[in-house]
Design a protein around this motif. Structure first.
Motif, mmCIF file in Angstrom:
data_model
loop_
_atom_site.group_PDB
_atom_site.id
_atom_site.type_symbol
_atom_site.label_atom_id
_atom_site.label_comp_id
_atom_site.label_asym_id
_atom_site.label_seq_id
_atom_site.Cartn_x
_atom_site.Cartn_y
_atom_site.Cartn_z
ATOM 1 N N ASN A 102 -4.246 5.189 -2.164
ATOM 2 C CA ASN A 102 -5.450 5.628 -1.322
ATOM 3 C C ASN A 102 -6.005 6.727 -2.358
ATOM 4 O O ASN A 102 -5.347 7.506 -2.875
ATOM 5 N N LYS A 120 -10.647 -4.383 2.883
ATOM 6 C CA LYS A 120 -9.621 -4.206 3.783
ATOM 7 C C LYS A 120 -10.469 -4.064 5.148
ATOM 8 O O LYS A 120 -11.091 -3.122 5.127
ATOM 9 N N ASP A 139 -11.501 0.193 1.651
ATOM 10 C CA ASP A 139 -10.666 0.338 2.657
ATOM 11 C C ASP A 139 -11.446 0.532 4.181
ATOM 12 O O ASP A 139 -12.569 1.004 4.284
ATOM 13 N N GLU A 150 0.730 -1.102 -0.178
ATOM 14 C CA GLU A 150 0.017 -0.123 -0.112
ATOM 15 C C GLU A 150 0.810 1.326 -0.024
ATOM 16 O O GLU A 150 1.821 1.388 0.670
ATOM 17 N N GLU A 167 -5.806 -5.318 8.098
ATOM 18 C CA GLU A 167 -4.648 -4.232 8.352
ATOM 19 C C GLU A 167 -4.568 -4.217 10.061
ATOM 20 O O GLU A 167 -5.188 -4.698 10.761
ATOM 21 N N GLU A 222 -7.805 2.363 -3.434
ATOM 22 C CA GLU A 222 -8.534 1.874 -2.110
ATOM 23 C C GLU A 222 -9.433 3.109 -1.880
ATOM 24 O O GLU A 222 -9.186 4.315 -1.791
HETATM 25 CA CA CA Z 1 -5.621 2.632 2.924
#
Ligand code: CA
Ligand code: C2E
Ligand code: CA
Length: 744
Positions: A585, A668, A647, A526, A704, A617
Motif C-alpha cells: 500500500n 481492486k 485500491d 497484499e 477484496e 496499491e
Molecule cells: Ca490495499
C-alpha cells in the motif's frame, strides 16, 4: 487632564498673588507721588507768602526813613503800591499814636478803643528772625473774626517803632500757581493754623462750611476711633514740624488719603490736602482691568493649550488602542481584544449560553496560492464583515492569524440559521470576487459552562476540537468533548512512540493471500502493516495510519514496508521458493514527494526484484490533485516493471475517467461495494458490469473482503478470477505466510 487642572489652579493662585503684589506696589508708588506733589506745593506756598513779605518789608524800610516829614506821603505810596499787588486783600498802617492809613474796609479808624486793642495785638507779635511776622491771624483786626493770613512789619524811626504795616493775603489767590493743579485735580487743598482752623482752601468738603479742618474731615468720615486717631496724629506731627500722610475711611467706606506738611518760613501754618476718597482704587482700576484681562487671556490660552494637548493625547490613545486591538488584515478586532471582550461578556451574562468557535478555512493555502494573497485576504475580511452584519453586538469574531478565526456566539435557537447565513454570505462575497473555490470552515466548538472563567482554556478546548476535524470529513464541525482530548492524547502517545518503533522493528509485515479462484491456488499477496508492541499487543493499521498520514510519517513507513517486502522476496527467491506478486500500500502523501519514483527504483534495484513481482496499491484520491503528474508517475513506475493497482475501487465516488486515463494493471474492488451485492440486486448488476469492463480493458480484477464460499462462486461466475479475503486467510505474519504459500 488632572495635572492640567492643578496647573490651572496654580496659575490662578500665582495670578492673584502677583496681582496683590502689583496693587501694593502701585499704591505705595501713588502715595509717594502724592507726597512729592504735596511737599513741592507746600514749598511753593512758603515761597509765595515769603515773596509777599519781601514786598511789604522793602516798602516799610523806605517808610521808616521818612517817618515824621513825608511819612504820610510814603505810606500812601506804599499802600498804593501794595494795594496794586492783588495778592493782598487789605493793606494798612497802624501807628503808635493811633494813626491809621490804608484800606478802611478792614478796621474802624474812628473807634480809638478798637485801634488801641488792634495796636496792642500787633505789638505782641513775634518779630524775631528777619523782623517781620508772617502767618498768624489777628482776631481783633477786622469787623468779623474771619481767620486771616497776615504779614506784619514794624516801621522803625531810628530805633523806635512808630507803627506797623499789615497786609492781609488774599487767600483766593493762594493756590493759583500751576504747582497746585495736580492736587486740585485730585482733591482739596487747605491751609490751617496751629489750632487746626482753616485759613484758606480750594473748596468746601461738604455743604457746611466748617472752620476747623478736623470738623471738615469728620463731617464726611465715620466718627471712628481710627479716624480720630489719624487726625490727632496729623496735629501731633505738624507740631513737631513733620510732614506725612494718614488714611481715613469715609462714610461711604472709601479710603481717603490726607497729606500734610508745615509751610516753610510761615509761622504756625500748615498745608494739607485731602485726596478724593477712593482715588487710588479708582486710579488702580484701569490697571486692575488690564491685569485681570491679561490673566483671563493667559488662562484661556492655557485652557486652549490643555484642550489641544488633551485632544492630541486622546488621538494618540485611540491610535495606540487601534494598534493594540485591531487586526490590520481584516480591519476587525484582534485576539487581545477578543480575550477581554469574551471574558467580560461571559461574566456579565451568566444566564446566556455562549460558545467559543475556533475555525479556519479549509484549503486556504490553495486559495492563497491560486488567487494570490491579496484576493485571499478579501475572503478573510469578508468573514469579519459578514459576521458583524449577521451576528449581534454581544457576539464577536476576530482573526487570530493566517486563516484562523475565533468567535464568541450565543448558543440559541437561531444560531444554526445565523451560521448558515454567514456561510452563504461569505461564499457570495467570494464568488463576487471571482473566486470560484467554495469556502468551507473547519470548526471546533467549546460550549461555555457556568463558572468557566478561564478564557484561554475555552479557546484551547475549541482549538482541540477544531484539530480533531478530519482532513476528509464531511462534517466540518466538532464540539469539544473529553473523548476528543482522549483521542488527542492517544495521537500524542502514538507520535511519541513511532520513531523508536520503526528503529526497533516493531512494525511487522503481515501478508494476506490473493487467491486464483479459477485454478484454486494462491496467486499473490497484499502486505499489511501491524504494529507489534514489545508487550505482545498488536495495534492494527487503522489506529495509526491516519495519524501517520497527518504527520507525514507514513512516507517512512511505506518505504520501510516496501523494502521489507523486497527483502523478503529476495530471500525467498534466493532460497528457491516459488514467489508470487506482492502488493504494497502506498499513501497519497508518498506519491506527491518529488523523488518518489527514484526511491522506489533504488529499492527494487537494490534487492534486484524481478519484473512484475512488486505491485503498488494506490487509491484514486491520489488523482484529486495534480492528476497529470500522477498519471506520469504511474507510467514511470510501470516502466520499472512495477504493477500498479487501484485500491478500494467502488468506495467513495469512483470515477470511470480514472480507469480510462490511468494505466492500472489491477483494479481492486472494495469490500464495502462487494458486501452489498448479496442483497442488492442492482449492486450485483453493476459489479458484473465492472468486472466485465475491467476484463475487457485487459486489466486484472481483484475482489477484496471475500468471506463466504457463495461469494467466491458468484464472483467466479461473474468472470472475476482473483479474490482476497478471510475466506482464504486473514493477514498472517510474513514468515508464516512464506512457510505456508511460497515454499515448494
Ligand atoms: Ca490495499
Ligand atoms: P486495504 O488496503 O483496503 O486493506 C485491506 C483491509 O481489509 C485489511 O485491513 C485487511 O485485513 C482487511 N480484510 C481483508 N479481507 C477481509 C475480509 O474478508 N473481511 C474483512 N472484514 N476485512 C478484510 P487492515 O490490515 O486492518 O488494513 C486496513 C487499511 O490500512 C488498509 O486497507 C490500508 O488502507 C491501510 N494499510 C495497511 N497497511 C498499510 C501500509 O503498509 N501502508 C499504508 N499506506 N496503508 C496501509
Ligand atoms: Ca482495499
Amino acid at each position: 487632564m488632572y495635572a492640567g487642572g492643578i496647573a490651572l489652579v496654580l496659575c490662578i493662585c500665582v495670578s492673584i498673588a502677583v496681582f496683590c503684589y502689583l496693587k501694593s506696589q502701585y499704591l505705595s508708588l501713588a502715595c509717594e507721588e502724592f507726597n512729592d506733589q504735596h511737599i513741592s506745593a507746600g514749598e511753593e506756598l512758603g515761597r509765595y507768602i515769603y515773596s509777599l513779605a519781601n514786598d511789604i518789608g522793602g516798602g516799610v524800610v523806605d517808610m521808616g526813613r521818612y517817618y515824621g516829614s513825608a511819612f504820610e506821603d510814603r505810606m500812601e505810596i506804599l499802600a498804593n503800591n501794595l494795594v496794586k499787588n492783588e495778592a493782598f486783600s487789605h493793606i494798612f498802617f497802624l501807628g503808635s499814636n493811633g494813626e491809621f492809613y490804608g484800606d478802611e474796609g478792614i478796621v474802624a479808624p474812628e473807634n480809638p478803643e478798637f485801634i488801641a486793642k488792634a495796636y496792642a495785638e500787633l505789638e505782641e507779635l513775634d518779630y524775631s528772625g528777619d523782623g517781620m511776622y508772617v502767618g498768624m491771624r489777628l482776631s481783633a483786626i477786622g469787623s468779623n473774626s474771619e481767620p486771616r493770613i497776615m504779614i506784619v512789619s514794624p516801621v522803625y524811626a531810628g530805633n523806635v517803632i512808630r507803627g506797623y504795616v499789615s497786609g492781609i493775603i488774599d487767600t483766593d489767590r493762594l493756590f493759583e500757581s500751576p504747582l497746585f493743579d495736580y492736587q486740585k485735580a485730585r482733591g482739596k487743598c487747605f491751609v490751617v493754623d496751629t489750632e487746626g482752623q482753616i485759613l484758606a482752601k480750594t473748596a468746601n468738603m461738604t455743604n457746611d462750611d466748617k472752620a476747623s479742618f478736623r470738623d471738615t474731615v469728620l463731617a464726611i468720615c465715620r466718627d471712628s476711633e481710627d479716624n480720630r486717631n489719624s487726625l490727632t496724629g496729623i496735629r501731633y506731627a505738624l507740631n513737631k514740624n513733620d510732614s506725612g500722610y494718614v488714611v481715613v475711611r469715609t462714610l461711604k467706606g472709601l479710603e481717603m488719603q490726607i497729606n500734610f506738611c508745615p509751610i516753610k518760613n510761615v509761622n504756625g501754618l500748615s498745608y494739607l490736602c485731602c485726596y478724593t476718597p477712593g482715588l487710588q482704587d479708582e486710579m488702580f482700576r484701569p490697571m486692575l482691568f488690564w491685569s485681570v484681562l491679561a490673566c483671563i487671556f493667559i488662562m484661556v490660552l492655557m485652557i486652549i493649550c490643555m484642550l489641544m494637548v488633551w485632544a492630541n493625547a486622546k488621538h494618540v490613545n485611540m491610535t495606540v488602542e487601534k494598534l493594540a486591538y485591531e487586526d490590520p488584515v481584516t480591519k476587525g478586532k484582534n485576539f487581545s481584544y477578543f480575550r477581554e471582550f469574551a471574558l467580560d461578556t461571559i461574566m456579565s451574562s451568566p444566564n446566556t449560553n455562549y460558545a467559543i468557535y475556533r475555525f479556519d478555512i479549509s484549503n486556504f493555502r490553495y486559495i492563497n496560492e491560486s488567487y494570490g494573497h491579496i484576493r485571499a485576504d478579501h475572503i478573510l475580511e469578508a468573514c469579519i464583515k459578514n459576521f458583524e452584519q449577521i451576528f449581534s453586538d454581544e457576539e464577536l469574531c476576530v482573526r487570530m492569524n493566517s486563516d484562523q478565526f475565533l468567535a464568541l456566539v450565543i448558543n440559541d435557537a437561531t444560531l444554526e440559521k445565523r451560521k448558515n447565513d454567514f456561510r452563504a454570505a461569505v461564499n457570495a462575497d467570494t464568488r463576487s470576487r471571482n473566486i470560484k473555490y467554495p469556502i468551507r470552515f473547519k470548526t471546533g466548538i467549546y460550549h461555555v459552562k457556568k463558572n468557566d472563567h478561564d478564557i484561554d482554556m475555552m479557546i484551547d478546548h475549541a482549538n482541540v476540537a477544531r484539530k480533531s476535524v478530519g482532513r476528509d470529513t464531511k462534517d466540518m464541525e466538532v464540539a469539544y468533548t473529553e473523548k476528543i482530548v482522549d483521542n488527542m492524547r492517544k495521537i500524542d502517545r502514538i507520535e511519541s512512540m513511532m520513531h523508536k518503533a520503526l528503529t526497533e522493528l516493531e512494525f511487522k509485515v503481515y501478508l494476506q493471500p490473493k487467491w486464483d479462484i479459477v485454478n484454486d491456488h494462491v496467486c499473490g499477496a497484499e502486505a499489511l502493516v501491524r504494529w507489534c508492541r514489545p508487550d505482545g499487543s498488536i495495534i492494527p493499521p487503522d489506529k495509526f495510519i491516519p495519524i501517520f498520514e497527518n504527520n507525514g510519517f507514513v512516507e517512512q513507513l511505506d518505504f520501510y514496508m516496501l523494502e521489507s517486502v523486497c527483502a523478503m522476496l529476495r530471500n525467498t527467491i534466493d532460497e528457491d521458493g516459488s514467489v508470487y506478486p506482492v502488493s504494497v500500500n502506498q499513501s497519497r502523501l508518498l506519491l506527491h514527494s518529488p523523488d518518489y519514483v527514484d526511491n522506489v527504483a533504488a529499492i527494487i534495484k537494490e534487492y534486484n526484484i524481478p519484473y512484475g513481482l512488486i505491485e503498488l496499491e494506490i487509491t484514486e484520491t491520489v488523482f484529486e490533485n495534480g492528476r497529470d503528474d500522477m498519471i506520469r508517475i504511474v507510467g514511470e513506475l510501470k516502466e520499472l516493471g512495477i504493477r500498479v493497482s487501484m485500491d478500494d475501487f467502488g468506495s467513495g465516488y469512483s470515477s470511470l475517467n480514472v480507469l480510462k486515463d490511468v494505466p492500472f494493471d489491477v483494479i481492486k474492488i472494495d469490500r464495502e461495494f462487494f458486501a452489498d451485492t448479496a442483497e442488492n440486486e442492482e449492486a450485483g448488476v453493476i459489479l458484473r458490469k465492472i468486472v466485465d469492463m475491467v476484463n475487457e480493458l485487459g486489466k486484472q480484477v481483484v475482489c477484496e473482503g471475500v468471506e463466504y464460499e457463495e461469494q467466491v462462486a458468484l464472483l467466479r461466475e461473474m468472470g472475476c478470477s482473483c479474490v482476497q479475503g478471510y475466506f482464504y486467510s486473514k493477514p498472517v505474519p510474513a514468515p508464516e505466510f512464506i512457510e505456508r504459500y511460497f515454499r515448494k
